[in-house]
Design an enzyme around this catalytic site. Sequence first.
Site, mmCIF file in Angstrom:
data_model
loop_
_atom_site.group_PDB
_atom_site.id
_atom_site.type_symbol
_atom_site.label_atom_id
_atom_site.label_comp_id
_atom_site.label_asym_id
_atom_site.label_seq_id
_atom_site.Cartn_x
_atom_site.Cartn_y
_atom_site.Cartn_z
ATOM 1 N N GLY A 8 0.898 -1.458 -0.022
ATOM 2 C CA GLY A 8 0.189 0.384 0.056
ATOM 3 C C GLY A 8 0.650 1.247 0.250
ATOM 4 O O GLY A 8 2.095 1.184 0.076
ATOM 5 N N THR A 10 0.984 3.698 2.091
ATOM 6 C CA THR A 10 1.595 3.889 3.251
ATOM 7 C C THR A 10 2.694 2.432 4.504
ATOM 8 O O THR A 10 3.473 2.684 4.742
ATOM 9 C CB THR A 10 0.622 4.334 4.488
ATOM 10 O OG1 THR A 10 -0.149 4.940 4.157
ATOM 11 C CG2 THR A 10 1.395 4.596 5.433
ATOM 12 N N VAL A 13 1.553 -5.434 3.939
ATOM 13 C CA VAL A 13 1.158 -5.988 5.157
ATOM 14 C C VAL A 13 1.398 -7.561 3.902
ATOM 15 O O VAL A 13 1.214 -7.743 2.679
ATOM 16 C CB VAL A 13 -0.484 -6.780 4.826
ATOM 17 C CG1 VAL A 13 -0.634 -7.911 5.593
ATOM 18 C CG2 VAL A 13 -0.841 -4.773 5.098
ATOM 19 N N ASP A 114 -5.795 -4.026 -5.638
ATOM 20 C CA ASP A 114 -5.105 -4.190 -4.443
ATOM 21 C C ASP A 114 -7.170 -4.396 -4.166
ATOM 22 O O ASP A 114 -8.102 -4.437 -4.016
ATOM 23 C CB ASP A 114 -4.835 -3.013 -3.249
ATOM 24 C CG ASP A 114 -5.389 -1.301 -3.499
ATOM 25 O OD1 ASP A 114 -5.730 -0.758 -4.220
ATOM 26 O OD2 ASP A 114 -5.200 -0.673 -2.631
ATOM 27 N N ARG A 115 -7.877 -2.950 -4.708
ATOM 28 C CA ARG A 115 -9.777 -2.888 -5.267
ATOM 29 C C ARG A 115 -10.173 -3.585 -5.716
ATOM 30 O O ARG A 115 -10.895 -4.143 -5.070
ATOM 31 C CB ARG A 115 -9.852 -1.406 -6.086
ATOM 32 C CG ARG A 115 -9.112 -0.452 -4.605
ATOM 33 C CD ARG A 115 -9.099 1.131 -5.459
ATOM 34 N NE ARG A 115 -10.811 1.659 -5.573
ATOM 35 C CZ ARG A 115 -11.208 2.595 -5.745
ATOM 36 N NH1 ARG A 115 -10.863 3.486 -6.433
ATOM 37 N NH2 ARG A 115 -12.674 2.757 -5.669
ATOM 38 N N ASP A 134 -12.258 -0.037 2.988
ATOM 39 C CA ASP A 134 -10.822 -0.560 2.842
ATOM 40 C C ASP A 134 -10.786 1.180 3.594
ATOM 41 O O ASP A 134 -10.394 1.822 2.818
ATOM 42 C CB ASP A 134 -10.009 -0.564 1.278
ATOM 43 C CG ASP A 134 -8.949 -1.158 2.036
ATOM 44 O OD1 ASP A 134 -8.371 -0.863 3.131
ATOM 45 O OD2 ASP A 134 -7.755 -1.482 1.062
#
Length: 265
Positions: A8, A10, A13, A114-115, A134
């Site tokens: 992401g 920031t 994961v 990611d979406r 999210d």
Amino acid sequence: MLLTIDVGNTQTVLGLFDGDEIVEHWRISTDPRRTADELAVLFQGLMGRHPLLGDDLGDGIEGIAICSTVPSVLHEMREVTRRYYGDVPAVLVEPGVKTGVPILMDNPKEVGADRIINAVAAVELYDGPAIVVDFGTATTFDAVSARGEYVGGVIAPGIEISVEALGVKGAQLRKIELARPRSVIGKNTVEAMQSGIIHGFAGQVDGVVNRMARELADDPDDVTVIATGGLAPLVLGEATVIDEHEPWLTLVGLRLVYERNVARA
């Protein structure tokens, strides 16, 4: 073992799957300046002591699935897989990768990986119609139709961005801890800011989701609302529309995409 990596803006994961079960996970800051070699050392430090993995970086890893919203990091991740996991099948989510979810957007390539991955997991776990909220750098709302199609979404400034903006632009305000205040009516400046953030975002979630649900389904009550992202727990107790909390939704989606592109090939 399958290693899944969600990069992401920031935070990054990592999740380790044994079959369908996530057995370990790690969260690190996303730094676009890190090289492939630095990333490899970092991964080795995180995974080296796990009982299901060996001492070497590639020991025990049988597959890798990666999605990234940061192009420079995706480039370095590609190099990591090439140099350190050369014999391991790897799927990097980008145009051309099979997801099983049609993207009904004006320009499908604009939608963050990611979406799309979240939509894949939502369809698998809950069918449609569904809305994924999210809570990351941005707060995103993604709509999945009853037929399992990604039909669009909403993007709003994230919680941390809003807190930072208050601290920078407010002459008498400062950065605060993201925590639930004692009451909605703050008794001091910090509590007043915390209330504005927590309850303000909860109200935003309720308002946006209700409007999306009315457009998405004839009966809005048929829409399953799924919360994910590192900051979701801050809002879960205040927003009224959330049905499910799936903290590892993106990692589950990466596992599914890996299976659709490698395991079943």
